[in-house]
Write a protein that holds these residues in place. Structure first.
Motif, PDB file in Angstrom:
ATOM      1  N   UNK A 106      21.812  37.028  72.462  1.00  0.00           N
ATOM      2  CA  UNK A 106      20.343  37.634  72.861  1.00  0.00           C
ATOM      3  C   UNK A 106      20.333  38.090  74.437  1.00  0.00           C
ATOM      4  N   UNK A 107      20.188  39.219  74.699  1.00  0.00           N
ATOM      5  CA  UNK A 107      20.369  39.756  76.027  1.00  0.00           C
ATOM      6  C   UNK A 107      18.750  39.724  76.435  1.00  0.00           C
ATOM      7  N   UNK A 108      18.431  39.194  77.643  1.00  0.00           N
ATOM      8  CA  UNK A 108      17.108  39.059  78.159  1.00  0.00           C
ATOM      9  C   UNK A 108      17.201  39.260  79.794  1.00  0.00           C
ATOM     10  N   UNK A 109      16.004  39.759  80.197  1.00  0.00           N
ATOM     11  CA  UNK A 109      15.942  40.141  81.591  1.00  0.00           C
ATOM     12  C   UNK A 109      15.822  38.952  82.344  1.00  0.00           C
ATOM     13  N   UNK A 110      16.644  38.788  83.504  1.00  0.00           N
ATOM     14  CA  UNK A 110      16.698  37.609  84.343  1.00  0.00           C
ATOM     15  C   UNK A 110      15.416  37.142  84.916  1.00  0.00           C
ATOM     16  N   UNK A 111      14.429  37.763  85.209  1.00  0.00           N
ATOM     17  CA  UNK A 111      13.250  37.218  85.748  1.00  0.00           C
ATOM     18  C   UNK A 111      12.319  36.793  84.724  1.00  0.00           C
ATOM     19  N   UNK A 112      12.732  36.516  83.523  1.00  0.00           N
ATOM     20  CA  UNK A 112      11.556  36.074  82.598  1.00  0.00           C
ATOM     21  C   UNK A 112      12.304  34.798  81.866  1.00  0.00           C
ATOM     22  N   UNK A 143      25.463  28.329  85.879  1.00  0.00           N
ATOM     23  CA  UNK A 143      24.542  29.032  86.918  1.00  0.00           C
ATOM     24  C   UNK A 143      25.169  30.264  87.368  1.00  0.00           C
ATOM     25  N   UNK A 144      24.616  30.725  88.518  1.00  0.00           N
ATOM     26  CA  UNK A 144      25.027  32.085  89.012  1.00  0.00           C
ATOM     27  C   UNK A 144      25.295  32.016  90.575  1.00  0.00           C
ATOM     28  N   UNK A 145      26.021  32.853  91.064  1.00  0.00           N
ATOM     29  CA  UNK A 145      26.406  32.881  92.478  1.00  0.00           C
ATOM     30  C   UNK A 145      25.330  33.244  93.201  1.00  0.00           C
ATOM     31  N   UNK A 146      24.153  34.014  92.595  1.00  0.00           N
ATOM     32  CA  UNK A 146      22.883  34.242  93.150  1.00  0.00           C
ATOM     33  C   UNK A 146      22.097  33.392  93.196  1.00  0.00           C
ATOM     34  N   UNK A 147      22.116  32.118  92.732  1.00  0.00           N
ATOM     35  CA  UNK A 147      21.273  31.022  92.602  1.00  0.00           C
ATOM     36  C   UNK A 147      20.689  30.855  91.147  1.00  0.00           C
ATOM     37  N   UNK A 148      20.218  29.868  90.916  1.00  0.00           N
ATOM     38  CA  UNK A 148      19.335  29.635  89.610  1.00  0.00           C
ATOM     39  C   UNK A 148      20.372  29.022  88.651  1.00  0.00           C
ATOM     40  N   UNK A 149      19.895  28.285  87.726  1.00  0.00           N
ATOM     41  CA  UNK A 149      20.952  27.719  86.595  1.00  0.00           C
ATOM     42  C   UNK A 149      20.093  28.066  85.294  1.00  0.00           C
ATOM     43  N   UNK A 150      20.669  28.609  84.263  1.00  0.00           N
ATOM     44  CA  UNK A 150      20.311  28.634  83.084  1.00  0.00           C
ATOM     45  C   UNK A 150      20.022  27.223  82.304  1.00  0.00           C
ATOM     46  N   UNK A 180      20.802  21.943  81.041  1.00  0.00           N
ATOM     47  CA  UNK A 180      20.699  22.904  82.186  1.00  0.00           C
ATOM     48  C   UNK A 180      22.119  22.896  82.548  1.00  0.00           C
ATOM     49  N   UNK A 181      22.575  24.268  83.100  1.00  0.00           N
ATOM     50  CA  UNK A 181      23.900  24.704  83.564  1.00  0.00           C
ATOM     51  C   UNK A 181      24.029  23.955  84.808  1.00  0.00           C
ATOM     52  N   UNK A 220      14.534  29.616  76.674  1.00  0.00           N
ATOM     53  CA  UNK A 220      15.724  30.217  77.385  1.00  0.00           C
ATOM     54  C   UNK A 220      15.107  30.383  78.914  1.00  0.00           C
ATOM     55  N   UNK A 221      15.549  29.578  79.798  1.00  0.00           N
ATOM     56  CA  UNK A 221      14.976  29.430  81.133  1.00  0.00           C
ATOM     57  C   UNK A 221      16.220  30.003  82.120  1.00  0.00           C
ATOM     58  N   UNK A 222      15.783  30.883  83.172  1.00  0.00           N
ATOM     59  CA  UNK A 222      16.945  31.298  84.179  1.00  0.00           C
ATOM     60  C   UNK A 222      17.161  30.453  85.391  1.00  0.00           C
ATOM     61  N   UNK A 223      15.662  30.241  85.852  1.00  0.00           N
ATOM     62  CA  UNK A 223      15.904  29.445  86.894  1.00  0.00           C
ATOM     63  C   UNK A 223      15.470  30.116  88.359  1.00  0.00           C
ATOM     64  N   UNK A 224      16.227  31.520  88.455  1.00  0.00           N
ATOM     65  CA  UNK A 224      15.957  32.213  89.620  1.00  0.00           C
ATOM     66  C   UNK A 224      15.959  33.671  89.106  1.00  0.00           C
ATOM     67  N   UNK A 225      15.131  34.629  89.527  1.00  0.00           N
ATOM     68  CA  UNK A 225      15.341  36.016  89.002  1.00  0.00           C
ATOM     69  C   UNK A 225      16.805  36.346  89.162  1.00  0.00           C
ATOM     70  N   UNK A 226      17.008  37.044  87.938  1.00  0.00           N
ATOM     71  CA  UNK A 226      18.644  37.814  87.871  1.00  0.00           C
ATOM     72  C   UNK A 226      18.622  38.989  87.223  1.00  0.00           C
ATOM     73  N   UNK A 227      19.308  39.931  87.232  1.00  0.00           N
ATOM     74  CA  UNK A 227      19.265  41.181  86.618  1.00  0.00           C
ATOM     75  C   UNK A 227      19.247  41.071  85.039  1.00  0.00           C
ATOM     76  N   UNK A 228      20.417  40.624  84.368  1.00  0.00           N
ATOM     77  CA  UNK A 228      19.969  40.163  82.963  1.00  0.00           C
ATOM     78  C   UNK A 228      21.117  38.950  82.567  1.00  0.00           C
TER      79      UNK A 228
END
Length: 304
Positions: A106-112, A143-150, A180-181, A220-228
Motif C-alpha cells: 500500500x503506497x501512501x503520501x508521506x505527510x499523512x 526510519x528515514x534519512x529525512x527524519x521521522x520513523x514509520x 515503531x521503526x 500507518x504513521x510516518x512521523x515526519x512529512x515524506x514524499x511517499x
C-alpha cells in the motif's frame, strides 16, 4: 535409481517401466505432501484481484484493494483480503498490489497518517470469515534519512514475534500495540521472498496473531512529512519458527488517570543522612515536595 525407473529392460520377473515410474512419481508426491504438512504456512502466490484503494486506481469501481490467495492461517486455508482506506488517504494507485507473489503493498503520501481497514473474506463465498489464529507480518518498518520513523499500530492482537536483533520498539497501551521503526532504511531491507529473509530484513519486521478475527484496523504513521512511503505486509514469516512470541494482554500498560498532560513522569529520590540528622531532615522535605509535585501532575493530589 532414476535410471532404473525409466529403464526399458523388460526381462521376465522384472517390474514394467511404467510401474517403476509410478513408484517414483508417487514418492515425489509423498515428499511434497510431507513438506506441506510440516509447513502449513508455506506462502501461496498472492493475486491482485482489484486495485482502486481510495479511488486512486488503476482500476475503477469499488474503492478497495483486493488480494486473493492470502494464506495466513494455522491451517493454511487461503483467504481474500479486502483493504479500504480512511477518507484522508492519498496514494499512487498503481503501486497498490500484490508483489513477488507473497506480499501486499500500500503506497501512501508521506505527510499523512492513515488508517486502513482489513477485512478477511471467504475465498469461495466472499463473505466475512471468522478466522481462528490469523497471522500477518509487516515488513520494512524503518526510519528515514529525512527524519521521522514509520509505525504500525494495531488493536486486539494476541501475540507478536520480533527477531532477536530487532530494530523495532514495541509498546502496548490499553490493548493497542505500536511497532515503531528505528534506523533509516534503504533498498536492502525490502524483501523479495517471505521464506528467505535476511537478518537485516527480519530486524525490521513483525509478525502478529489475531484470534477469532474477521476484520481489523491498521494505523500507518510516518512521523515526519515524506514524499511517499509503502506499507508492506504478508502472511506468516520465518519469525514464528525462530523466536518465542510475546503475549499481549488487553489490560497491559493502562493509561494513567491524570489532569493536563499525560506524559509519563519518573522522579528518583536519593536521601543521604548526616550524623546530626540535619541533612536528612532537609532531604525529607525535598522528598515530600517531590511526591506532592508528582501527585499534582498525575491528578492524585491537589492544592489546598
Amino acid at each position: 535409481w532414476l535410471k532404473l525407473c525409466i529403464s526399458t529392460d523388460t526381462e521376465p520377473g522384472r517390474i514394467m517401466p511404467s510401474v517403476h515410474f509410478t513408484y517414483f512419481t508417487s514418492l515425489i508426491a509423498f515428499v511434497a505432501l510431507a513438506i506441506s504438512a510440516a509447513h502449513p504456512h508455506a506462502p501461496e502466490e498472492f493475486i491482485t484481484k482489484h486495485s482502486n484503494l481510495g479511488g486512486f486506481g488503476p482500476d475503477g469501481g469499488e474503492e478497495s484493494l483486493v488480494i486473493t490467495h492470502f494464506a495466513s492461517t494455522s491451517t493454511g486455508k487461503s483467504l481474500t483480503l479486502k483493504v479500504t482506506a480512511a477518507d484522508n488517504y492519498i496514494g499512487k494507485g498503481k503501486r497498490n498490489r500484490a508483489k513477488h507473489g507473497a506480499f501486499g503493498v500500500i503506497n501512501s503520501r508521506g505527510d499523512l497518517d492513515t488508517t486502513f481497514h482489513f477485512a478477511l473474506l471467504d475465498q469461495e463465498t466472499g463473505e466475512l470469515a471468522d478466522v481462528n489464529r490469523f497471522y500477518i507480518t509487516f515488513y520494512d518498518i524503518d526510519g528515514s534519512v529525512h527524519g521521522g520513523n514509520e509505525a504500525v499500530i494495531l488493536s486486539g492482537i494476541k501475540k507478536y514475534w520480533l527477531s532477536k536483533n530487532t530494530e523495532l520498539t514495541a509498546t502496548t497501551v490499553d490493548g493497542k500495540t505500536t511497532f515503531q521503526g528505528g534506523r533509516a532504511g534503504n533498498g536492502a531491507d525490502n524483501p523479495v521472498s517471505s521464506s528467505k529473509l535476511t537478518p537485516y530484513q527480519l530486524a525490521r519486521a513483525v509478525t502478529v496473531m489475531y484470534d477469532h478475527i474477521s476484520d481489523f484496523d491498521v494505523e500507518f504513521t510516518i512521523g515526519k512529512p515524506q514524499k511517499r512511503r509503502n506499507l508492506l505486509f504478508g502472511g506468516l514469516s520465518d519469525l514464528v519458527d525462530m523466536v518465542e512470541p510475546v503475549s499481549v494482554s488487553e489490560s497491559e500498560a493502562p493509561s494513567p488517570s491524570c489532569v493536563g498532560s499525560c506524559e509519563p513522569i519518573k522522579i528518583h529520590i536519593h536521601i543521604s543522612c548526616s550524623g546530626d540528622g540535619s541533612v536528612c531532615a532537609s532531604a525529607n522535605v525535598t522528598a515530600q515536595a517531590a511526591r506532592a509535585t508528582e501527585g499534582l501532575l498525575r491528578g492524585t493530589a491537589r492544592l489546598s
